[in-house]
Write a protein that holds these residues in place. Structure first.
Motif, PDB file in Angstrom:
ATOM      1  N   ARG A 164       0.846  -1.204   0.000  1.00  0.00           N
ATOM      2  CA  ARG A 164       0.000   0.000   0.000  1.00  0.00           C
ATOM      3  C   ARG A 164       0.879   1.251   0.000  1.00  0.00           C
ATOM      4  NH1 ARG A 164      -1.571   3.484   3.746  1.00  0.00           N
ATOM      5  NH2 ARG A 164      -0.757   2.171   5.399  1.00  0.00           N
ATOM      6  N   LEU A 165       1.956   1.224   0.792  1.00  0.00           N
ATOM      7  CA  LEU A 165       2.856   2.379   0.853  1.00  0.00           C
ATOM      8  C   LEU A 165       3.534   2.646  -0.497  1.00  0.00           C
ATOM      9  CD1 LEU A 165       4.539   1.815   4.324  1.00  0.00           C
ATOM     10  CD2 LEU A 165       2.814   3.521   3.732  1.00  0.00           C
ATOM     11  N   TRP A 166       3.802   1.585  -1.239  1.00  0.00           N
ATOM     12  CA  TRP A 166       4.477   1.690  -2.531  1.00  0.00           C
ATOM     13  C   TRP A 166       3.505   1.344  -3.663  1.00  0.00           C
ATOM     14  CZ3 TRP A 166       9.143   3.892  -2.676  1.00  0.00           C
ATOM     15  CH2 TRP A 166       9.853   3.961  -1.474  1.00  0.00           C
ATOM     16  N   ALA A 167       2.253   1.724  -3.500  1.00  0.00           N
ATOM     17  CA  ALA A 167       1.191   1.363  -4.453  1.00  0.00           C
ATOM     18  C   ALA A 167       1.446   1.874  -5.870  1.00  0.00           C
ATOM     19  CB  ALA A 167      -0.156   1.872  -3.946  1.00  0.00           C
ATOM     20  N   ASP A 168       2.215   2.943  -6.010  1.00  0.00           N
ATOM     21  CA  ASP A 168       2.492   3.495  -7.338  1.00  0.00           C
ATOM     22  C   ASP A 168       3.624   2.766  -8.061  1.00  0.00           C
ATOM     23  OD1 ASP A 168       0.480   5.345  -7.018  1.00  0.00           O
ATOM     24  OD2 ASP A 168       1.826   6.922  -6.293  1.00  0.00           O
TER      25      ASP A 168
END
Length: 122
Positions: free
Chosen positions: A106-110
């Motif tokens: 989620r923190l690195w979703a991009d």
């Protein structure tokens, strides 16, 4: 460009090693455009502390056979979250409970997902 391909191959090899040790929810994220700390993250989890230890140890051992040593390691004395830093590839081996709590995906979703195998619900 060659270094990026080499890092990609390294990340995929690490994911393969984790899969051989029955790691759950293996994900490889390409983060090269998002952070200077690494090109790829490999994230996986084990269902017990022993499995987390076994996955991390196997990754370390098999990479050492190829003369690839981690630059840094964290969590060596703990069995809930192990981190192996191979400079261009950072490996996170979580206990499944910690993985759900920290939810790095989620923190690195991009980030682009290069690989996603037998994903668990996070």
């Amino acid at each position: 460009m060659k270094a990026e391909n080499s890092a990609r191959e390294k990340a995929l090899k690490i994911a393969e090693i984790a899969e051989d040790k029955k790691a759950d929810g293996i994900v490889v994220l390409e983060v090269i455009k998002m952070t200077p700390i690494a090109d790829f993250f490999v994230i996986c989890s084990g269902s017990s502390e022993k499995q987390v230890d076994a996955i991390a140890r196997e990754i370390e051992d098999e990479m050492a056979e190829q003369e690839i040593m981690p630059y840094r390691m964290a969590g060596r004395d703990q069995s809930r979250w192990k981190l192996l830093d191979y400079e261009d590839v950072i490996v996170h081996v979580f206990h499944s409970e910690e993985r759900r709590f920290y939810n790095l995906e989620r923190l690195w979703a991009d980030a682009e997902k290069i690989l996603e195998e037998n994903s668990e619900q996070v």
